[in-house]
Design an enzyme around this catalytic site. Structure first.
Site, mmCIF file in Angstrom:
data_model
loop_
_atom_site.group_PDB
_atom_site.id
_atom_site.type_symbol
_atom_site.label_atom_id
_atom_site.label_comp_id
_atom_site.label_asym_id
_atom_site.label_seq_id
_atom_site.Cartn_x
_atom_site.Cartn_y
_atom_site.Cartn_z
ATOM 1 N N CYS A 1 21.899 7.096 11.072
ATOM 2 C CA CYS A 1 21.767 7.159 9.617
ATOM 3 C C CYS A 1 22.963 6.501 8.939
ATOM 4 O O CYS A 1 22.815 5.753 7.973
ATOM 5 C CB CYS A 1 21.623 8.608 9.170
ATOM 6 N N CYS B 1 18.307 16.898 9.883
ATOM 7 C CA CYS B 1 17.730 17.117 8.558
ATOM 8 C C CYS B 1 16.230 16.893 8.513
ATOM 9 O O CYS B 1 15.535 17.508 7.703
ATOM 10 C CB CYS B 1 18.429 16.231 7.524
#
EC number: 2.8.1.13
Length: 380
Positions: free
Chosen positions: A115, A214
């Site tokens: 990410c 997440c």
């Protein structure tokens, strides 16, 4: 040389800063400090799910509607403009699908590194620069050192207990040149960061930290992978190849795993067995004694250097293999596009797919993805 401080005072002029605001306390305080330092700050929250309700609810992650609202309220208190940018499709392709593909191939990925590499300091940074911003600011705990000739280096945070340089080891020289980490040189505890947030009137001061992936709503990684990869029964074998049991998907195991093996009978020596190897070719999971987890050497690929590549020849460094792992002395050499690493003492439970980050003192040299390992002791 000078060190970019937590309040941005190392800059000769105010910068146009895009503050990535996850909805958590760290990114909110980082944005507030950047604004307090005199920079022209704009807050942005990244919408990373096409359907936010499918992600974690409450104060657990950085991908929910609640998080977006928390980030907006923090920006209002700080007094900066705020936007929500939709990067859901890019996130799905570069992070979520990569995560699934890596597990399917028998490797152990780190989605936070991916990410940072592909989203926060690639897609986000590219868009920020196109809009005329000078830097992207995040709430990571790391320090940027700027030399008199303009070269920048990534270093560990002043507080080793909060250091997050491992997950930033994928940043290249260009990305580092536009990175700002206002919390990096703060010798404070997390409680003090929360107290600062409360003094600033930020409602996220008491919001819990997120520790899970997440995009996995309930924290069940194996269930998440099973829903995408299906079940695929295979054998659990020992180092000689003898069948000890079965599994419903090799992706449900990681190197070094001890629990959840569901073996029908104990080892001959009565000692615990651990996952030693995951083979997607024959869908087999190999287990064995703890000593067989010891790794003497590894080869890593796709290196990303935080500045200039290492000099030719083997050199002594320290290495970190996990986000919260300890440093270990190594000798490393970059040869024919691969990073070859020898540990001073055997390292246990090293898995292909993990990132190895090299350090020279506190300086981050770079990161690479572990491709293969060599055991410290031969297989039985």
């Amino acid at each position: 040389m000078t060190i970019a401080s937590s309040r941005g005072t190392a800059s000769a002029r105010p910068l146009r800063v895009l503050a990535a605001m996850s909805g958590g306390v760290d990114s909110a305080v980082a944005a507030a400090r950047a604004a307090e330092a005199g920079h022209e700050v704009t807050g942005v929250h990244l919408a990373l799910s096409a359907n936010p309700k499918s992600f974690r609810t409450g104060a657990r992650g950085c991908c929910t509607v609640e998080d977006s609202h928390d980030a907006r309220r923090a920006a209002d208190v700080i007094g900066i403009p705020f936007y929500v940018w939709d990067l859901a499709e890019r996130f799905r392709e570069d992070v979520v699908e990569d995560f699934v593909a890596e597990y399917e191939a028998g490797r152990t990925p780190n989605p936070c590194l991916r990410c940072n590499e592909k989203i926060k300091f690639a897609a986000l940074l590219d868009k920020a620069l196109a809009l005329g911003f000078d830097a992207v600011c995040t709430g990571h705990y790391a320090t940027v050192v700027t030399h008199e000739d303009g070269r920048r280096e990534l270093h560990r945070a002043s507080d080793a207990a909060k250091d997050q340089s491992y997950v930033l080891g994928v940043l290249d020289e260009r990305q580092l040149a536009h990175a700002m980490f206002p919390l990096g040189d703060t010798l404070t505890t997390k409680d003090e960061i929360r107290a600062e947030a409360e003094r600033r009137g930020l409602a996220v001061a008491k919001k819990p930290d997120s520790h899970d992936i997440c995009f996995i709503a309930d924290g069940d990684t194996q269930g998440f992978l099973a829903s995408r990869l299906g079940t695929a029964e295979g054998d659990i074998v020992d180092e000689s190849g003898a069948k000890l049991g079965t599994h419903e998907g090799a992706y449900g195991f990681t190197i070094g795993q001890r629990k959840g093996l569901r073996l029908g009978h104990p080892a001959p020596d009565g000692k615990p067995r651990y996952v030693l190897d995951i083979s997607p070719v024959d869908n087999a999971v190999t287990v064995g004694p703890a000593a067989s987890l010891d790794i003497a050497e590894l080869t890593a690929v796709r290196p990303r250097w935080c500045g200039e590549p290492p000099a030719d020849g083997p050199r002594a460094y320290t290495a970190q293999l996990r986000a919260h792992g300890a440093e270990t002395p190594v000798e490393a050499e970059f040869v024919d596009g691969e990073l070859r690493v020898r540990f001073s003492s055997p390292e246990r439970g090293v898995a292909p797919g993990q990132a190895i980050v090299l350090y020279d003192g506190t300086r981050v040299v770079g990161s690479a993805t572990i491709e293969r390992t060599e055991r410290a002791v031969p297989a039985v």
